[in-house]
Design a protein around this motif. Structure first.
Motif, mmCIF file in Angstrom:
data_model
loop_
_atom_site.group_PDB
_atom_site.id
_atom_site.type_symbol
_atom_site.label_atom_id
_atom_site.label_comp_id
_atom_site.label_asym_id
_atom_site.label_seq_id
_atom_site.Cartn_x
_atom_site.Cartn_y
_atom_site.Cartn_z
ATOM 1 N N GLY A 70 1.016 -1.287 0.090
ATOM 2 C CA GLY A 70 -0.064 -0.090 -0.219
ATOM 3 C C GLY A 70 0.847 1.275 0.220
ATOM 4 O O GLY A 70 2.125 1.102 -0.145
ATOM 5 N N ASP A 71 0.133 2.161 0.146
ATOM 6 C CA ASP A 71 0.857 3.746 -0.080
ATOM 7 C C ASP A 71 1.588 4.109 1.091
ATOM 8 O O ASP A 71 2.369 4.886 0.973
ATOM 9 C CB ASP A 71 -0.459 4.675 -0.308
ATOM 10 N N VAL A 72 1.299 3.409 2.399
ATOM 11 C CA VAL A 72 2.269 3.831 3.551
ATOM 12 C C VAL A 72 2.771 2.599 4.199
ATOM 13 O O VAL A 72 1.855 1.580 4.559
ATOM 14 C CB VAL A 72 1.406 4.543 4.479
ATOM 15 N N PHE A 73 3.834 2.287 4.087
ATOM 16 C CA PHE A 73 4.583 1.174 4.604
ATOM 17 C C PHE A 73 5.870 1.201 5.589
ATOM 18 O O PHE A 73 6.440 2.255 5.251
ATOM 19 C CB PHE A 73 4.538 -0.108 3.387
ATOM 20 N N THR A 74 6.050 0.173 6.207
ATOM 21 C CA THR A 74 7.284 0.400 7.134
ATOM 22 C C THR A 74 8.472 -0.403 6.637
ATOM 23 O O THR A 74 8.267 -1.953 6.419
ATOM 24 C CB THR A 74 6.663 -0.029 8.671
ATOM 25 N N ILE A 84 7.682 4.728 4.550
ATOM 26 C CA ILE A 84 7.899 5.120 3.195
ATOM 27 C C ILE A 84 6.336 5.658 2.768
ATOM 28 O O ILE A 84 5.456 4.911 2.845
ATOM 29 C CB ILE A 84 8.430 4.110 2.438
ATOM 30 N N LEU A 85 6.217 6.751 2.327
ATOM 31 C CA LEU A 85 5.211 7.501 1.823
ATOM 32 C C LEU A 85 4.990 7.194 0.302
ATOM 33 O O LEU A 85 6.023 7.788 -0.323
ATOM 34 C CB LEU A 85 4.887 8.901 2.249
ATOM 35 N N VAL A 90 -0.832 10.785 -0.860
ATOM 36 C CA VAL A 90 -0.218 10.533 0.587
ATOM 37 C C VAL A 90 0.929 11.576 1.059
ATOM 38 O O VAL A 90 0.811 12.192 1.994
ATOM 39 C CB VAL A 90 0.370 9.080 0.473
ATOM 40 N N ILE A 91 1.656 11.926 0.080
ATOM 41 C CA ILE A 91 2.912 12.785 0.422
ATOM 42 C C ILE A 91 2.390 13.914 0.407
ATOM 43 O O ILE A 91 2.616 14.830 1.490
ATOM 44 C CB ILE A 91 3.772 12.611 -0.783
ATOM 45 N N ARG A 92 1.199 14.537 -0.387
ATOM 46 C CA ARG A 92 0.733 15.921 -0.021
ATOM 47 C C ARG A 92 -0.028 15.741 1.224
ATOM 48 O O ARG A 92 0.089 17.030 2.091
ATOM 49 C CB ARG A 92 -0.335 15.991 -1.126
ATOM 50 N N GLU A 93 -0.797 14.852 1.720
ATOM 51 C CA GLU A 93 -1.451 14.844 2.857
ATOM 52 C C GLU A 93 -0.636 14.901 4.004
ATOM 53 O O GLU A 93 -0.644 15.676 4.929
ATOM 54 C CB GLU A 93 -2.258 13.798 3.089
ATOM 55 N N ALA A 94 0.455 14.305 3.998
ATOM 56 C CA ALA A 94 1.514 14.280 5.235
ATOM 57 C C ALA A 94 2.329 15.478 5.219
ATOM 58 O O ALA A 94 2.145 16.221 6.197
ATOM 59 C CB ALA A 94 2.501 13.141 5.014
ATOM 60 N N PHE A 95 2.972 16.043 4.238
ATOM 61 C CA PHE A 95 3.757 17.186 4.096
ATOM 62 C C PHE A 95 2.947 18.452 4.122
ATOM 63 O O PHE A 95 3.595 19.467 4.334
ATOM 64 C CB PHE A 95 4.641 16.881 3.170
ATOM 65 N N ALA A 96 2.029 18.454 3.401
ATOM 66 C CA ALA A 96 1.183 19.809 3.385
ATOM 67 C C ALA A 96 0.216 19.797 4.576
ATOM 68 O O ALA A 96 0.313 20.755 5.166
ATOM 69 C CB ALA A 96 0.629 19.858 2.084
ATOM 70 N N LYS A 97 -0.653 18.841 4.580
ATOM 71 C CA LYS A 97 -1.769 18.856 5.651
ATOM 72 C C LYS A 97 -1.182 18.875 6.878
ATOM 73 O O LYS A 97 -1.526 19.523 7.827
ATOM 74 C CB LYS A 97 -2.734 18.019 5.202
ATOM 75 N N GLN A 384 -1.576 9.890 14.242
ATOM 76 C CA GLN A 384 -2.313 9.197 13.543
ATOM 77 C C GLN A 384 -2.490 9.247 11.962
ATOM 78 O O GLN A 384 -3.056 10.664 11.732
ATOM 79 C CB GLN A 384 -3.804 9.176 14.185
ATOM 80 N N PHE A 385 -2.219 8.449 11.266
ATOM 81 C CA PHE A 385 -2.087 8.950 9.890
ATOM 82 C C PHE A 385 -2.554 7.810 8.919
ATOM 83 O O PHE A 385 -1.930 6.576 9.001
ATOM 84 C CB PHE A 385 -0.734 9.115 9.402
#
Ligand code: HEM
Length: 499
Positions: A70-74, A84-85, A90-97, A384-385
């Motif tokens: 998936g889009d977010v994994f460890t 890893i994003l 996903v990257i936008r949500e994490a780094f912008a939001k 929580q993401f």
């Protein structure tokens, strides 16, 4: 008193025991739950973690893992957890939001340790915020994205084009020249003057920057086992890296001292170092100030490190793609001839009327993918993401490579197709999914300067020269060699002909 006496009877002891057991069970449940809620990923082995699944070049393995997990994994680099994003959303949500929560840097020796937590790239918290804001304000005053910077680039380009002319009609690899020229733009900005291409000291420091990138790019083992850097000898070249850092800092210190003298003598120099020294003076009596001479020197190292290698590598990719796609090269030249002509100096004002040229630059940035995993981030608090819990201090990597090769966003992603950035009327379409400078709070500090340099260098080269690969040169692998940046490999030899 107040009816709060404790009666230590047998019943009370039982209640206490019960409460303790319930607490322990709940604690166990919730901690297990938090682990269960970590993003999934491949198995991790003792000591080496997920390394057996990664290989030497992590780009493709990570892309395959994202298809599976998936889009977010460890993954685990040794014992170190890394989230890893993947994917633009996903990257936008994490780094912008959730910008601030993802804006830290991991406490990895090769990232925060080597720079002692100073500078901008490796720093974090209040120091990073204040220094980044100040650097941006100063650089904007100097015309980041404006005419003053444009003048400096245009001046440098005159020397650059002369040197290219000296190397026409024979096999030539322009990579080092491009890098020195781009470093000169930073030098003009940071300490007010350019250096000669044949200045031994200049060549020496550029080579040091390249070596630093190579050592950092091959430092995976030190990331996993940081204690190995203390072994006798210098097998991992960390001691070399620190020596080079100190040597560069000493060189910049000399320049700072010269500036102090110039300031005392009232000689005006409009550059980053002078403005910083003035600010340092203003902040002298503040106990909590983050401004210091060490910080000034380390920011300057950052500007050279982050600002010269990236732009010059992108321009080297531009040379490769133009040499391989002669029809595209000719189309760009036709647009240059039409909008700028052969005699006028290219200007940023021309850009708006040059959609095809601009589309080419964007496509080169997409495929060259110069910083494919940005710089690692870290979470500044538990987050929580997307249904997972990512604990504070977790290293987070944005897979920009995956975004730039995502077939849903870019059909036939491996193909060089500038038309992706044009609509049916030939107008430029800026795609927000192209994120070579990453995004959010840590967005590349020099993005606007880089865009200006890419346009002015690209158009100036193609206005004056046509070029093709040297006949004995085979550019067989367009994936490049990944260290910190992704470089064309083998180095590209071309033959330049004046137009
Ligand atoms: C084509 C050229 C360039 C590319 C592709 C590029 C790309 C990047 C990327 C991907 C990052 C990491 C962002 C993150 O951590 O999420 C970054 C950070 C940075 N870049 Fe660039 N960059 C370029 C040019 C420049 C230039 C010209 C300068 C300065 C003059 C510069 C200065 C910096 C600095 C200081 C940072 C650290 C920002 C921070 O940590 O807050 N870069 N760049």
């Amino acid at each position: 008193m107040f009816g709060l006496e404790f009666d230590v009877s047998a019943t009370n002891v039982q209640v206490w025991l019960l409460c303790t057991v319930a607490f322990l069970l709940a604690y166990n449940y919730f901690t297990k739950e938090s682990w269960r809620k970590l993003p999934p990923g491949p198995p991790a082995f003792p000591l080496v973690g997920s390394l057996p699944f990664l290989g030497k070049d992590i780009r493709e393995p990570l892309r395959k893992m994202s298809a599976k997990y998936g889009d977010v994994f460890t993954i685990y680099l040794g014992y170190r957890r890394v989230v890893i994003l993947n994917g633009y959303d996903v990257i936008r949500e994490a780094f912008a939001k959730h910008g601030h929560r993802f804006s830290g840097r991991p406490l990895i020796y090769m990232i925060t340790g080597v720079m002692d937590g100073y500078g901008i790239v490796s720093s974090q918290g209040w120091l990073w915020r204040e220094q980044r804001r100040h650097a941006l304000t100063v650089l904007r005053d100097f015309g980041f994205g404006g005419t003053l910077l444009e003048e400096r680039i245009t001046t440098e380009l005159r020397f650059f084009l002369d040197e290219l002319r000296n190397n026409k009609d024979k096999p030539y690899n322009p990579q080092m020249l491009i890098q020195m020229s781009v470093a000169n733009v930073i030098a003009a900005l940071a300490f007010g003057n350019r250096l000669h291409y044949d200045d031994d000291k200049f060549v020496y420091y550029i080579e040091k920057i390249n070596k630093a990138f190579e050592i950092l790019g091959n430092s995976g083992i030190i990331t996993i086992f940081p204690f190995l850097r203390h072994l006798p000898g210098d097998y991992f070249r960390v001691k070399q890296l620190l020596m080079d850092r100190d040597e560069m800092a000493a060189y910049l210190k000399e320049i700072v001292e010269d500036h102090k003298i110039a300031m005392k003598e009232g000689r005006p120099i409009k550059d980053f170092i002078t403005v910083y020294l003035k600010k340092l003076e203003e902040e002298r009596n503040k106990t909590d100030s983050t401004f210091s001479e060490k910080q000034l020197i380390y920011i300057t190292i950052d500007l050279f490190g982050a600002g010269s290698e990236t732009v010059s590598t992108t321009l080297t990719w531009a040379i490769v793609y133009m040499a391989l796609n002669q029809d595209v090269q000719q189309r760009v030249q036709a647009e240059i001839d039409d909008v700028i002509g052969r005699e006028s100096v290219p200007r940023m004002a021309n850009r708006e009327r040059m959609p095809f040229t601009e589309a080419c630059i964007l496509e080169i940035q997409r495929l060259g993918d110069v910083v494919p995993f940005a710089v690692p981030h870290a979470t500044t608090e538990d987050i929580q993401f997307r249904g997972y819990l990512i604990p504070r201090g977790t290293m987070v990597m944005a897979n920009l490579y995956g975004v730039h090769r995502d077939p849903h966003l870019w059909p036939e992603p491996e193909k060089f197709k500038p038309e992706r950035f044009l609509d049916e009327n030939g107008k430029l379409v800026r795609r927000e999914e192209l994120i070579p400078f990453c995004l959010g709070k840590r967005l590349c500090l020099g993005a606007s300067m880089a865009r200006m340099e890419l346009f002015l260098y690209f158009t100036s080269i193609l206005q004056r020269f046509s070029f093709q690969l040297s006949p004995d040169h085979r550019q067989s692998d367009l994936r490049g060699k990944l260290t910190v940046t992704n470089m064309p490999r083998p180095p590209c030899y071309i033959i330049l002909q004046e137009r």
